[in-house]
Design a protein around this motif. Structure first.
Motif: not given
Length: 401
Positions: A187-190, A215-216, A303-307, A340-344
């Protein structure tokens, strides 16, 4: 239904109300709940979402900012948003072809204004605390239905951070005997809930899960898109804008150096750290570097995906094997973010909760229906392993019609 009858029911029709940190709008899930506690059975009867208009959304952002809020706005909005909540329940009941008096209970999260998960040791007037608005009595009087809400404060009074609360519902709805699963709400925050495989025994154990705010989530992405589009867009639909850009890895690493990410769980965050002020500073730095708009949106998305991925690698994977990441919330519709999430996370399957038959949009509203149901049954409904509370406790407050 009078209160005594309500307390004696083992099956309730509950309207769960959710308005999150993304400030998208109000979600209402009308559910049927049989039983209580971690073995409760829940059936979604109807779900509706009511987007905030731009003026209200900007007023809420203003109210959630130390620089721009004021006590009159806060006082008035506590009642104004409650009127919106009540009207949303009435409209949802109508859409479900139900009378409002067929709803036994309304359970409301409220709208978070400010959250202080850790006390300011330099200021005795800033203890660990939280504030959600949307007065319960207004909702009860407007609908004629008993209301439960203001859940987070009880967990804080018991030594917790008042969040995350989603893990309780995640455990009820998604635990699996054979697979370790991470439930990731964006959502706004993960926030995430890691539920290890439960084995084949009949006992269910929520005490060994790991849960925290990663995080965000959409918060920075949405604000960046709003600013770069000069208010024409409130979010990046399908992640299409980000997909056209290139991630600036140098800027990304600077963002990931934020001290929040090194903190050990349990931990929570919100607009206090990653809201409008943070985003304005970051966006100014990105523009000064001469980044194209699509590259800025791509970097904010990364930023969201990596965090999220780094949070798993730091705090979850060293303890448990996880086969699946199940995404819900508005971020589940951002294809670029999911890619991005799947790649990470190449060793985990990335799914949405909709693929498992539970609406990702409705999931958090369903959770608060479950929390309200347990309040009525006198069942502790926090998870100390997630919030850091000293003990299980019954969260919630009651307002009668």
């Amino acid at each position: 239904m009078n209160l005594l009858s309500l307390l004696n029911q083992t099956s309730l029709t509950v309207a769960g109300l959710m308005s999150g940190t993304s400030l998208d709008g109000i979600d209402v899930a009308i559910v049927r709940i049989d039983g209580c506690g971690v073995d409760a059975k829940v059936q979604l009867l109807h779900f509706e979402s009511f987007p905030y208009d731009d003026e209200l959304r900007e007023k809420l952002k203003q109210m959630c900012s130390i620089e721009h809020s004021d006590v009159a706005l806060l006082c008035g909005m506590n009642f104004a948003i409650a009127e919106k909540f009540a009207d949303a329940v009435v409209q949802t009941a109508a859409a479900a072809n139900m009378r409002v008096d067929e709803i036994d209970l309304i359970s409301s999260h409220g709208q978070t204004v400010w959250h202080i998960p850790v006390a300011d040791e330099t200021n005795p007037f800033l203890p660990k605390s939280t504030l959600q608005i949307g007065d319960l009595s207004v909702i009860a009087k407007r609908t004629g239905v008993t209301v439960v809400g203001d859940f987070r404060t009880a967990d804080m009074a018991a030594g917790g951070q008042g969040a995350p609360l989603a893990p309780y519902g995640d455990f009820i709805m998604f635990r699996d005997e054979a697979k370790g699963r991470i439930l990731q709400n964006i959502g706004g925050i993960g926030n995430c809930t890691a539920i290890p495989a439960q084995g084949t025994g009949t006992a269910t154990d929520a005490g060994n899960l790991i849960a925290f705010d990663t995080g965000p989530g959409n918060m920075i992405m949405d604000q960046v898109v709003y600013e770069l589009s000069e208010g024409k867009l409130s979010y990046d639909a399908d992640g299409a804008w980000a997909a056209r850009g290139q991630v600036n890895t140098e800027l990304l690493e600077e963002m990931l150096a934020h001290p929040y990410f090194a903190q050990l769980p349990p931990k929570t965050t919100g607009r206090e750290l990653f809201g409008k002020t943070y985003t304005a500073t970051w966006l100014k730095a990105a523009l000064e570097r001469g980044l194209a708009h699509e590259d800025i949106v791509a970097t904010a998305t990364a930023f969201t995906a990596h965090s999220i991925a780094r949070s798993y690698q730091d705090f979850i994977f060293p303890q448990y094997d996880m086969a699946e990441v199940i995404v819900s919330g508005g971020g589940a519709r951002n294809r670029t973010l999911l890619s991005m999430l799947q790649e990470l996370l190449p060793e985990q399957a990335i799914l949405t909760s909709d693929e498992l038959g539970i609406s990702g949009d409705a999931k958090e509203a369903i959770l608060f229906a479950l929390l309200g149901n347990d309040f009525i049954h006198g069942v502790p409904n926090n998870l100390p392993s997630a919030t850091g509370a000293d003990c299980p406790t019954i969260m919630g407050k009651l307002a009668l019609p």
